[in-house]
Design an enzyme around this catalytic site. Structure first.
Site, PDB file in Angstrom:
ATOM      1  N   HIS A 162       0.833  -1.217   0.000  1.00  0.00           N
ATOM      2  CA  HIS A 162       0.000   0.000   0.000  1.00  0.00           C
ATOM      3  C   HIS A 162       0.865   1.265   0.000  1.00  0.00           C
ATOM      4  O   HIS A 162       0.414   2.324   0.444  1.00  0.00           O
ATOM      5  CB  HIS A 162      -0.953   0.037   1.202  1.00  0.00           C
ATOM      6  CG  HIS A 162      -1.702  -1.248   1.400  1.00  0.00           C
ATOM      7  ND1 HIS A 162      -2.940  -1.480   0.838  1.00  0.00           N
ATOM      8  CD2 HIS A 162      -1.367  -2.377   2.070  1.00  0.00           C
ATOM      9  CE1 HIS A 162      -3.350  -2.702   1.174  1.00  0.00           C
ATOM     10  NE2 HIS A 162      -2.412  -3.273   1.912  1.00  0.00           N
ATOM     11  N   SER A 283      14.127  21.350 -17.011  1.00  0.00           N
ATOM     12  CA  SER A 283      12.889  22.089 -17.238  1.00  0.00           C
ATOM     13  C   SER A 283      13.239  23.393 -17.954  1.00  0.00           C
ATOM     14  O   SER A 283      14.327  23.928 -17.781  1.00  0.00           O
ATOM     15  CB  SER A 283      12.228  22.382 -15.889  1.00  0.00           C
ATOM     16  OG  SER A 283      11.509  23.588 -15.939  1.00  0.00           O
ATOM     17  N   LYS A 289      15.588  21.656 -11.908  1.00  0.00           N
ATOM     18  CA  LYS A 289      14.943  20.366 -12.164  1.00  0.00           C
ATOM     19  C   LYS A 289      15.820  19.331 -12.834  1.00  0.00           C
ATOM     20  O   LYS A 289      16.615  19.634 -13.711  1.00  0.00           O
ATOM     21  CB  LYS A 289      13.702  20.591 -13.050  1.00  0.00           C
ATOM     22  CG  LYS A 289      12.499  21.118 -12.311  1.00  0.00           C
ATOM     23  CD  LYS A 289      12.086  20.178 -11.186  1.00  0.00           C
ATOM     24  CE  LYS A 289      10.600  20.039 -11.067  1.00  0.00           C
ATOM     25  NZ  LYS A 289       9.961  19.157 -11.912  1.00  0.00           N
ATOM     26  N   GLU A 296       9.067   8.122 -17.425  1.00  0.00           N
ATOM     27  CA  GLU A 296       7.692   8.503 -17.756  1.00  0.00           C
ATOM     28  C   GLU A 296       7.344   8.063 -19.180  1.00  0.00           C
ATOM     29  O   GLU A 296       6.228   7.622 -19.460  1.00  0.00           O
ATOM     30  CB  GLU A 296       7.524  10.017 -17.588  1.00  0.00           C
ATOM     31  CG  GLU A 296       7.580  10.430 -16.120  1.00  0.00           C
ATOM     32  CD  GLU A 296       7.831  11.928 -15.921  1.00  0.00           C
ATOM     33  OE1 GLU A 296       7.607  12.704 -16.860  1.00  0.00           O
ATOM     34  OE2 GLU A 296       8.259  12.300 -14.809  1.00  0.00           O
TER      35      GLU A 296
END
Ligand code: ARG
Length: 463
Positions: A162, A283, A289, A296
């Site tokens: 979980h 970024s 970043k 992804e």
């Protein structure tokens, strides 16, 4: 056989008027299926050799056709071949060129054959070799996962259920879980070989043929194991396409789950792993970043492969037997899924070489969330003659106490522990040591260091 002068289509005796531009554009699949040219030419060579052996065509005709086909293969390989949408697909483009090279005798190549069996013969051969290429990539992924695991047998981190701290594990155990997933993927692709090894060639349009062909001969020549059993089913069957798309989907689902996991572990909140600069992106506005774009990308690509599986299901759903043009789209779908998976596996290999655990943070996080509570319950069962349920309750009381005192379990004093279970001695404190905890899971398949090392050894031997 219909002559093929002046760039006429093969069916121009029956269909007098040229088809409209739109109809040609829609009907043509050459941009996609030209990828099958080698398989198509090899299939045709095996076919004419069989026709000659069965005395259906002459020695001279067979040789001329094979000569022409070999020339065409070279032309296509050397990018000298002009594909024409007017000839619909790879089969007619090649047959048309054969007429130009060897003349009239090209008309014998399609004896006892239809494009319906021709295309699935090509396609099955192509998918078989795609299977092999994916298997090689999966071997690399397994190898790279093992390499990383080998370096991290004693790297301790929280195991999650979980997404909450559950029990301590070795980072290598996680990596070896990935190995199991990829091994199953390999097996899945291999299991598909059974139906891919059935030779469709010779079922012709849908009924078989009145020519005395030898399907066992082409079966052997083309590396299949046996001929298919029913001509109608053969022409209509695309289960082997679904099997491949499903296998691709499961493999990319695995990549997606793992990517999601690594994205979470790489997040600033978790900060369990570092990704090297080779695999992160910046970024355009936020100078600080380092984003896990590649991960992804992998997660996103599974959407494409699942979509392709469902496209094929939907194409087949209402289709009566046997051949319909609807089936033509199977190739675009498979090629796309294959390309996506192949690239994804390549990317994942790169990721495996550029990810490293943040060991300090892993350990720190593993010490939170009362992660050794189950170890304590197990200890009470083994040393203080309690049933597991009783020990579970006692431990829960201790967790409550620790929470109240804002302490970790290992920070409780023996006096605190004795308040809940008076028979406890100093000996109990060892269960709060994370290394002990991980190493105590010696049951087969568990996270103890020895188990992991054994598994690593086992998988290193596997080919
Ligand atoms: N290009 C076609 C396909 O991939 C080949 C089979 C065509 N057969 C036919 N009867 N139109 O499906």
């Amino acid at each position: 056989m219909v002559k093929n002068k002046n760039n006429q289509t093969i069916w121009n005796t029956r269909i007098k008027n040229n088809s409209s531009n739109l109809s040609q554009k829609i009907g043509s699949s050459i941009d996609v299926d030209k990828r099958l040219y080698k398989e198509d030419i090899n299939g045709s060579i095996a076919h004419v050799e069989m026709l000659f052996k069965q005395k259906i065509i002459s020695f001279r005709t067979k040789n001329k056709i094979i000569y022409g086909l070999n020339r065409i293969e070279k032309e296509i390989s050397n990018k000298k071949f002009e594909f024409n949408k007017k000839y619909e697909d790879i089969h007619i483009n090649i047959e048309n060129r054969l007429f130009q090279i060897i003349g009239e005798e090209a008309g014998y190549v399609h004896t006892a054959r239809s494009r319906n069996d021709q295309v699935i013969t090509d396609f099955k051969i192509w998918i078989k070799s795609a299977n092999q290429k994916i298997s090689v990539m999966l071997n690399n992924v397994i190898k790279n996962s093992i390499n990383l695991a080998e370096k991290n047998v004693d790297t301790i981190m929280p195991g999650f259920t979980h997404l909450k701290n559950a029990q301590a594990v070795s980072f290598a155990h996680y990596l070896m879980a990935y190995v199991e997933m990829f091994k199953r993927d390999k097996d899945r692709f291999e299991n598909n070989l059974d139906s891919l090894n059935e030779n469709p060639l010779g079922v012709a349009a849908l009924t078989g043929t009145s020519f005395n062909i030898d399907r066992n001969y082409t079966t052997k020549k083309l590396g299949f194991k046996r001929p298919t059993n029913n001509s109608i089913d053969t022409v209509a069957d695309r289960d082997f396409v679904l099997d491949f798309l499903y296998s691709v989907s499961v493999c990319s689902l695995h990549l997606s789950r793992i990517s999601e996991e690594l994205i979470i572990w790489n997040s600033d909140g978790f900060n369990l792993i570092n990704l090297s600069d080779k695999i992160v992106t910046g970024s355009s506005i936020m100078p600080q970043k380092k984003n896990p774009d590649l991960l992804e990308h992998l997660r996103g690509k599974s959407g494409i492969t699942f979509g392709n599986l469902f496209s094929m299901f939907t194409i087949l759903k209402g289709l009566p037997l046997s051949y319909f043009k609807d089936l033509q789209d199977d190739k675009e779908i498979i090629f796309k899924s294959y390309d996506v998976l192949f690239e994804s596996l390549k990317i994942f290999n790169e990721i495996l070489k550029n990810v490293s655990p943040n060991k300090k943070r892993m350990l720190e996080l593993a010490y939170s969330g009362y992660i050794t509570a189950t170890d304590l319950a197990d200890y009470l069962v083994k040393n203080n003659s309690m049933s597991f349920r009783k020990a579970y309750q006692k431990t829960a009381l201790l967790v409550n106490l620790a929470e109240k005192k804002k302490k970790k379990l290992n920070e409780l004093s023996l006096e605190d522990l004795k308040k809940i279970e008076p028979t406890l001695t100093n000996d109990v404190l060892k269960v709060f040591d994370l290394k002990n905890s991980v190493n105590s899971k010696k049951s087969y398949g568990g996270t103890s260091f020895d188990n992991i090392k054994k598994m690593i050894r086992k998988y290193k031997k596997l080919k």
